[in-house]
Design an enzyme around this catalytic site. Structure first.
Site, PDB file in Angstrom:
ATOM      1  N   HIS A 120     -32.969  25.110 -49.401  1.00 49.50           N
ATOM      2  CA  HIS A 120     -31.745  25.895 -49.599  1.00 49.50           C
ATOM      3  C   HIS A 120     -32.077  27.379 -49.723  1.00 49.50           C
ATOM      4  CE1 HIS A 120     -29.456  22.307 -51.223  1.00 49.50           C
ATOM      5  NE2 HIS A 120     -30.668  21.933 -51.546  1.00 49.50           N
ATOM      6  N   TYR A 121     -31.055  28.216 -49.534  1.00 48.20           N
ATOM      7  CA  TYR A 121     -31.130  29.565 -50.099  1.00 48.20           C
ATOM      8  C   TYR A 121     -30.122  29.664 -51.227  1.00 48.20           C
ATOM      9  CZ  TYR A 121     -27.316  30.967 -46.782  1.00 48.20           C
ATOM     10  OH  TYR A 121     -26.164  31.080 -46.053  1.00 48.20           O
ATOM     11  N   THR A 122     -30.415  30.599 -52.148  1.00 48.25           N
ATOM     12  CA  THR A 122     -29.551  30.724 -53.332  1.00 48.25           C
ATOM     13  C   THR A 122     -28.273  31.498 -53.034  1.00 48.25           C
ATOM     14  OG1 THR A 122     -30.720  32.750 -53.947  1.00 48.25           O
ATOM     15  CG2 THR A 122     -31.491  30.671 -54.941  1.00 48.25           C
ATOM     16  N   GLU A 127     -34.822  25.545 -53.871  1.00 47.58           N
ATOM     17  CA  GLU A 127     -33.981  26.731 -53.654  1.00 47.58           C
ATOM     18  C   GLU A 127     -34.870  27.944 -53.397  1.00 47.58           C
ATOM     19  OE1 GLU A 127     -30.777  27.459 -53.509  1.00 47.58           O
ATOM     20  OE2 GLU A 127     -29.731  25.680 -54.280  1.00 47.58           O
ATOM     21  N   HIS A 182     -30.181  22.412 -45.991  1.00 46.83           N
ATOM     22  CA  HIS A 182     -28.895  21.983 -46.551  1.00 46.83           C
ATOM     23  C   HIS A 182     -27.844  21.846 -45.455  1.00 46.83           C
ATOM     24  CE1 HIS A 182     -25.988  22.566 -50.226  1.00 46.83           C
ATOM     25  NE2 HIS A 182     -25.996  21.335 -49.768  1.00 46.83           N
ATOM     26  N   ASP A 200     -27.157  26.999 -45.052  1.00 44.24           N
ATOM     27  CA  ASP A 200     -28.496  27.386 -45.535  1.00 44.24           C
ATOM     28  C   ASP A 200     -29.550  26.343 -45.189  1.00 44.24           C
ATOM     29  OD1 ASP A 200     -27.088  25.737 -47.490  1.00 44.24           O
ATOM     30  OD2 ASP A 200     -28.613  26.235 -48.978  1.00 44.24           O
TER      31      ASP A 200
HETATM   32 ZN   LIG Z   1     -27.843  24.905 -50.396  1.00 49.75          ZN
END
Ligand SMILES: [Zn+2]
Length: 240
Positions: A33-35, A98, A140, A150
């Site tokens: 993921h990215y935040t 993340e 994600h 993401d």
């Molecule tokens: Zn995510």
């Protein structure tokens, strides 16, 4: 070293999050993921806030600091409503990581080298410990195509592939579109792992991951050839 106990070289800090439950499935995936939230302290605050209802197992800052939030033995809350290769409880079956990043909403940009340098050895240990199929190291957007983008088209999957940590891009493609029609492509996309309920979103997610040069949600000969080769490699036992 038992799974879930990572060395201090891989994990630099532990900040426990209350946002987790019990796993209902064995670990067979890693979801990246990215935040979409900076600075990293703000993302960390959210991931440990009981009111947010979200978490991940690890958070990696842009400078490469790895913070563990949830033990790998527990079910972290990072994927939400998701599906991959028929598994709908993705949180139960995955380790969630993340990456500190502004995301598409905050000025989408390349991922920091130090961050990927920290991710690679951590991911390598996780993949080995659980014998995770390379096709199950995913983003994600792959497990929730209609909701999420993401880590997105600038994520350096090729660097992970160099270390055998995700499927590599197929090198040789057959010429021409291998699928007779869009319906055949969609069935193949579903077999590869995607939830195709929203067809355009599923094609978009596939492009983000495998053909980031053009992301338009439209099925064309090139995405068809890539998908066909990915499935062929899997069916031949070259990948899983
Ligand atoms: Zn995510």
């Amino acid at each position: 070293m038992p799974a879930g106990m990572r060395s201090g070289e891989l994990v630099h800090a532990v900040v426990p999050s209350p946002n987790f439950g019990e796993r209902q499935l064995p670990v067979t995936m890693v979801v990246l993921h990215y935040t979409e939230m900076q600075p990293v302290e703000q993302a960390l605050g959210k991931l440990i806030n009981p009111d947010s209802g979200v978490s991940a197992h690890y958070l990696i800052s842009e400078t490469g600091t790895v913070t563990q939030l949830v033990p790998e033995s527990k079910r972290a809350w990072h994927a939400g409503v998701s599906c991959w290769r028929g598994i709908t409880d993705v949180n139960s079956a995955s380790v969630g990581i993340e990456l500190d990043h502004p995301g598409h909403a905050g000025g989408y940009r390349e991922f920091a080298d130090a961050q990927i340098d920290a991710l690679i050895p951590l991911l390598a240990e996780i993949v080995e410990d659980y014998d995770i199929p390379r096709a199950n190291v995913i983003g994600h957007s792959d497990v929730a195509p209609a909701r999420k983008a993401d880590p997105g088209e600038l994520f350096p999957w090729d660097r992970l592939a160099q270390y055998g940590l995700c499927l590599p891009k197929p090198e040789k493609l057959e010429l021409g579109d291998p699928f007779q029609n869009d319906g055949a492509f969609m069935l193949a996309l579903e077999r590869f792992g995607y939830d195709i309920t929203d067809a355009t979103a599923a094609v978009t997610a596939f492009q983000r991951r495998w053909r980031p040069e053009i992301i338009d949600g439209a099925i064309d000969g090139q995405v068809g050839a890539i998908l066909f080769q990915l499935l062929l490699d899997r069916d031949r036992g070259l990948a899983r």
